[in-house]
Scaffold this motif. Structure first.
Motif, PDB file in Angstrom:
ATOM      1  N   TYR A   1       3.595  -6.651   1.054  1.00  0.00           N
ATOM      2  CA  TYR A   1       2.803  -5.873   1.990  1.00  0.00           C
ATOM      3  C   TYR A   1       2.233  -4.648   1.280  1.00  0.00           C
ATOM      4  O   TYR A   1       2.927  -3.993   0.499  1.00  0.00           O
TER       5      TYR A   1
ATOM      6  N   GLN B   1       0.633  -0.921   2.031  1.00  0.00           N
ATOM      7  CA  GLN B   1       0.537   0.089   3.071  1.00  0.00           C
ATOM      8  C   GLN B   1      -0.132   1.336   2.528  1.00  0.00           C
ATOM      9  O   GLN B   1       0.405   1.998   1.640  1.00  0.00           O
TER      10      GLN B   1
ATOM     11  N   GLN C   1      -1.359   4.142   7.709  1.00  0.00           N
ATOM     12  CA  GLN C   1      -1.793   2.868   8.261  1.00  0.00           C
ATOM     13  C   GLN C   1      -0.636   1.885   8.370  1.00  0.00           C
ATOM     14  O   GLN C   1       0.399   2.052   7.734  1.00  0.00           O
ATOM     15  N   ALA C   2      -0.844   0.863   9.184  1.00  0.00           N
ATOM     16  CA  ALA C   2       0.135  -0.205   9.285  1.00  0.00           C
ATOM     17  C   ALA C   2       0.101  -1.052   8.011  1.00  0.00           C
ATOM     18  O   ALA C   2      -0.923  -1.116   7.316  1.00  0.00           O
ATOM     19  N   PRO C   3       1.205  -1.706   7.701  1.00  0.00           N
ATOM     20  CA  PRO C   3       1.225  -2.591   6.523  1.00  0.00           C
ATOM     21  C   PRO C   3       0.242  -3.749   6.679  1.00  0.00           C
ATOM     22  O   PRO C   3      -0.087  -4.159   7.785  1.00  0.00           O
TER      23      PRO C   3
END
Lengths: 118, 108
Positions: free
Chosen positions: B35, B37, B41-43
């Motif tokens: 992921y 990130q 922010q969201a992953p």
């Protein structure tokens, strides 16, 4: 396009219960996918909290298992997180997510900051 | 409890190849996911099932796994790739997910 939106109180008192919901649009909570909660304390890394399948089967982080319940609300197309006996260490941005059509957490909510303080 | 280990930071110059390792005892039997990130922010999922790339993710991102080590490779790193990168997998039971501690990639 799947959209997820977390909602919660923002502030929870120590020893209280944190309750969050994740509203789902663009998909049915009954679809054959896993749904998860992930959190991130300020300035720290991601922590997996747990997950639920559309059938209701759940898996939890062993370090949180005694305090966590994840459930599905089919009538409102959402799923929820309850975390009991919270302390300042539970202060974090909480994210909900859904796995992609293959695997991996593909769809994410924007996250919501929950602060534990008196 | 099960752990995935990543270096806290990796630094490369623009255009170079960045490699971010993730080690875990169950990785020979469990897939690794990666992921990205960015701040605030969201992953974003960039690699799933060790080597696969979701639609919309640049071909510059690739993944590999061998034994107890999974690796995210970013070819021709760009300033826009600066972010925290997390590996994710499951323990040997398959019932418990875990994230690595995260690696901050700096491109300068």
């Amino acid at each position: 396009q799947v959209q997820l939106q977390e909602s919660g109180p923002g502030l929870v008192k120590p020893s209280g219960t944190l309750s969050l919901t994740c509203a789902v649009s663009g998909d049915s909570i009954n679809s054959s996918h896993w749904w998860t909660w992930v959190r991130q304390p300020p300035g720290k890394g991601l922590e997996w909290i747990g997950e639920i399948y559309h059938s209701g089967r759940t898996n939890y982080n062993p370090s949180l298992k005694s305090r966590v319940i994840i459930s599905v609300d089919k009538s409102n197309n959402q799923f929820s997180l309850k975390l009991t006996s919270v302390t300042a260490a539970d202060t974090a941005v909480y994210y909900c997510a859904r796995e992609g059509d293959s695997s991996g957490w593909y769809w994410w909510g924007q996250g919501t900051l929950i602060t534990v303080s008196s | 409890s099960y752990e995935l280990t990543q270096p806290p930071s990796v630094s490369v110059s623009p255009g170079q190849t960045a490699r971010i390792p993730c080690s875990g005892d169950a990785l020979p039997k469990k897939y690794a996911y990666w992921y990205q990130q960015k701040s605030g922010q969201a992953p974003v999922l960039v690699i799933y099932e060790d080597t696969k790339r979701p639609s919309g993710i640049s071909e510059r991102f690739s993944g590999s796994s061998s034994g107890t080590m999974a690796t995210l490779t970013i070819s021709g790193a760009q300033v826009d790739d600066e972010a925290d990168y997390y590996c994710y997998s499951a323990d040997s039971s398959g019932d418990h997910g875990v994230f690595g501690g995260g690696t901050k990639l700096t491109v300068l």
